[in-house]
Design a protein around this motif. Structure first.
Motif, short mmCIF file in Angstrom:
data_model
loop_
_atom_site.label_atom_id
_atom_site.label_comp_id
_atom_site.label_asym_id
_atom_site.label_seq_id
_atom_site.Cartn_x
_atom_site.Cartn_y
_atom_site.Cartn_z
N LEU A 159 -11.92 5.92 -6.62
CA LEU A 159 -10.78 5.71 -5.73
C LEU A 159 -11.07 6.08 -4.27
CD1 LEU A 159 -7.98 7.21 -7.99
CD2 LEU A 159 -8.45 4.78 -7.57
N SER A 175 -6.53 -1.41 -7.02
CA SER A 175 -7.14 -2.62 -6.50
C SER A 175 -7.59 -3.46 -7.69
CB SER A 175 -8.32 -2.31 -5.59
OG SER A 175 -9.38 -1.74 -6.35
N ARG A 206 0.80 -1.22 0.00
CA ARG A 206 0.00 0.00 0.00
C ARG A 206 0.84 1.27 0.00
NH1 ARG A 206 -2.83 -0.93 -2.68
NH2 ARG A 206 -4.45 -2.38 -2.60
N ASN A 223 -12.01 6.45 -0.48
CA ASN A 223 -12.09 5.45 0.57
C ASN A 223 -12.14 6.15 1.92
OD1 ASN A 223 -9.33 5.73 1.75
ND2 ASN A 223 -8.74 5.19 -0.34
N THR A 235 0.03 6.57 -0.49
CA THR A 235 -0.73 5.32 -0.43
C THR A 235 -1.28 5.00 -1.80
OG1 THR A 235 -1.37 5.82 1.84
CG2 THR A 235 -2.64 4.12 0.70
N LEU A 266 -3.66 3.38 -4.46
CA LEU A 266 -5.07 3.08 -4.38
C LEU A 266 -5.54 2.06 -5.42
CD1 LEU A 266 -6.30 6.70 -3.71
CD2 LEU A 266 -6.05 4.83 -2.07
#
Length: 166
Positions: free
Chosen positions: A102, A41, A18, A104, A37, A39
């Motif tokens: 994106l 996935s 991450r 979160n 970080t 992002l």
């Protein structure tokens, strides 16, 4: 290994890492790095671009919008013997659909919601990468270190190493 296998291997190595150190050139041509970080996935079905949410006042935004858009990304997960270095072209996006995709709960800590006008997305288009993946288990690595200490002959850990253009 063929190119597709190398790309798949690279993605497998970084997808769960991450935190990334991103390097760029400053106005005075110094190299500056900062943690970000990642992002990405599996839901993005993306293996070429890497995504990061940042504020419009971030040094990376300044660098990229000033034309200094060559960046370096470094990933490491020492517990799994994973080390990756990547070169990329960076772009800054304000695309609302991308921000929505994106967004979160962690981003809420940095912004006043996803509609905050300072939200930007750093899109890093990977152009080349190099990875090292240590394949020896921890016991074997320790044994090689101890053996090297006793014999004076270093025992390199077994690892996969690959350079690739993306």
């Amino acid at each position: 290994m063929n190119d597709q296998h190398n790309r798949d291997k690279l993605w497998e190595l970084i997808k769960d890492v991450r935190f990334t150190m991103i390097s760029h050139h400053t106005e005075t041509q110094e190299i500056h790095a900062q943690p970000m970080t990642m992002l990405n996935s599996e839901k993005l079905h993306e293996r070429q671009n890497l995504y990061f949410i940042l504020r419009d006042s971030n040094d990376l935004v300044t660098a990229v919008t000033s034309g200094r858009n060559q960046i370096g990304l470094a990933f490491s997960k020492p517990s799994d013997g994973i080390y990756v270095s990547m070169s990329a072209h960076a772009q800054i996006s304000t695309d609302r659909a991308l921000i929505d995709q994106l967004w979160n709960p962690w981003a809420e800590n940095w912004f006043n919601g996803k509609d905050d006008p300072s939200v930007r997305v750093l899109v890093a288009e990977a152009i080349s990468a190099e990875y090292w993946n240590v394949t020896d288990n921890k016991v074997t690595q320790l044994f090689k270190v101890l053996k090297g200490n006793l014999t004076g002959k270093t025992g390199e850990p077994n690892s996969e190493h690959q350079k690739m253009d993306l």
